[in-house]
Design a protein around this motif. Structure first.
Motif, short mmCIF file in Angstrom:
data_model
loop_
_atom_site.label_atom_id
_atom_site.label_comp_id
_atom_site.label_asym_id
_atom_site.label_seq_id
_atom_site.Cartn_x
_atom_site.Cartn_y
_atom_site.Cartn_z
N VAL A 221 0.87 -1.17 0.00
CA VAL A 221 0.00 0.00 0.00
C VAL A 221 0.91 1.22 0.00
N VAL A 222 0.50 2.31 -0.65
CA VAL A 222 1.29 3.55 -0.59
C VAL A 222 0.54 4.58 0.24
N SER A 223 1.29 5.42 0.91
CA SER A 223 0.70 6.35 1.87
C SER A 223 0.17 7.63 1.24
N GLU A 224 0.38 7.78 -0.08
CA GLU A 224 0.03 9.04 -0.74
C GLU A 224 0.76 10.21 -0.07
N ASP A 225 0.02 11.16 0.53
CA ASP A 225 0.65 12.34 1.14
C ASP A 225 0.94 12.16 2.62
N LEU A 226 0.56 11.05 3.24
CA LEU A 226 0.74 10.88 4.67
C LEU A 226 2.19 10.53 5.01
N ASN A 227 2.74 11.26 5.99
CA ASN A 227 4.10 10.95 6.43
C ASN A 227 4.07 9.64 7.23
N PRO A 228 5.23 9.08 7.56
CA PRO A 228 5.25 7.76 8.21
C PRO A 228 4.44 7.69 9.51
N LYS A 251 -7.69 2.20 -0.79
CA LYS A 251 -8.83 3.11 -0.91
C LYS A 251 -8.91 4.04 0.29
N ALA A 252 -8.62 3.50 1.48
CA ALA A 252 -8.69 4.32 2.69
C ALA A 252 -7.61 5.39 2.70
N PHE A 253 -6.44 5.06 2.19
CA PHE A 253 -5.35 6.04 2.16
C PHE A 253 -5.59 7.13 1.13
N THR A 254 -6.36 6.83 0.10
CA THR A 254 -6.59 7.82 -0.96
C THR A 254 -8.02 8.37 -0.93
N ALA A 255 -8.74 8.13 0.16
CA ALA A 255 -10.17 8.46 0.19
C ALA A 255 -10.46 9.93 0.02
#
Length: 257
Positions: A221-228, A251-255
């Motif tokens: 999964v990729v975090s998109e804009d979320l930092n670690p 989907k939740a990370f890019t919602a």
């Protein structure tokens, strides 16, 4: 807090908080507090004994923002140094400066000043975010952050798994990448059911799927804009809620985008 909102015992809440993990608490609350009532987190970089202590001014402005009807429906907000920041983007960027909190990808959602009062930069979009139920006992699953570096091997990843990590967030280099031994270990972990999220140690920007790493093949999964640190919070909430399929996690990370 949720009980106070549900019973109409509060129209808004202001939370005083240390600055080191303020962004994590803001993001966590943004994902679990239901409703559109304002929640504002505030801190200070200088102690009360310092010259030009910023705590009293920050707290006053936080109360102003919480009491403003235009703050409804904006999710959790952080107010420090005359700026209003959104929970998803705000992060601490300097160890000691009062000009430490910023939103590198989005910019502030608004400003507070003594002459003009509160200025929001856009209208509230309403409640578009998902909220998650906390597990019984409020004990969240163990999720580790593994920091990527030059000549990285698999040891930190294997150690996290041996200590019961249900998820691993990679603070990768560049676009969330890392060394081949580390990637191989992460792929093996994903095949065993460990949730693997690629984030980046870089301060701003998005982590993009299937560019430098084959996320579809590896089950990442990729975090998109979320930092670690924020990616870790969301991963914990999703695992606790029974969301473990990579496609549903993504989907939740890019919602919100």
């Amino acid at each position: 807090m949720q009980e106070a909102f549900d019973k109409n015992e509060a129209d808004a809440v202001v939370i005083t908080h240390g600055t080191d993990t303020l962004e994590e608490t803001a993001f966590f609350l943004d994902n679990v507090v239901r409703g559109d009532k304002p929640v504002v987190i505030v801190g200070s970089m200088r102690p009360a004994t310092a010259v030009s202590a910023d705590g009293p001014g920050n707290l006053y402005e936080a109360v102003q923002v919480a009491a403003d009807p235009r703050s409804r429906g904006r999710g959790v907000l952080a107010v420090l140094n005359d700026k209003i920041q959104g929970a998803r983007s705000v992060t601490k960027t300097n160890t000691t400066s009062i000009e430490t909190f910023s939103s590198a990808n989005d910019g502030p959602v608004g400003y507070v000043d003594s002459a003009g009062g509160i200025r929001f930069m856009a209208q509230a979009q309403g409640l578009k975010r998902a909220t998650y139920q906390l597990p019984a006992g409020e004990q969240l699953p163990r999720v580790a952050i593994v920091y990527s570096h030059a000549n990285m091997d698999a040891v930190p990843i294997e150690d996290a798994i041996s200590h019961g990590a249900k998820g691993i967030v990679l603070a990768g280099v560049g676009d969330g990448n890392t060394s081949k031994p580390a990637l191989d270990a992460l792929e093996a972990a994903a095949k065993k059911g460990v949730i693997v999220v690629r984030s980046t140690r870089v301060r701003s920007g998005f982590v993009t799927r299937n560019v430098e790493v084959d996320d579809d093949k590896n089950g990442f999964v990729v975090s998109e804009d979320l930092n670690p640190q924020k990616a870790r919070v969301l991963t914990q909430l999703l695992i606790a809620g029974g969301v473990t399929a990579p496609a549903e996690l993504q989907k939740a990370f890019t919602a919100t985008w």
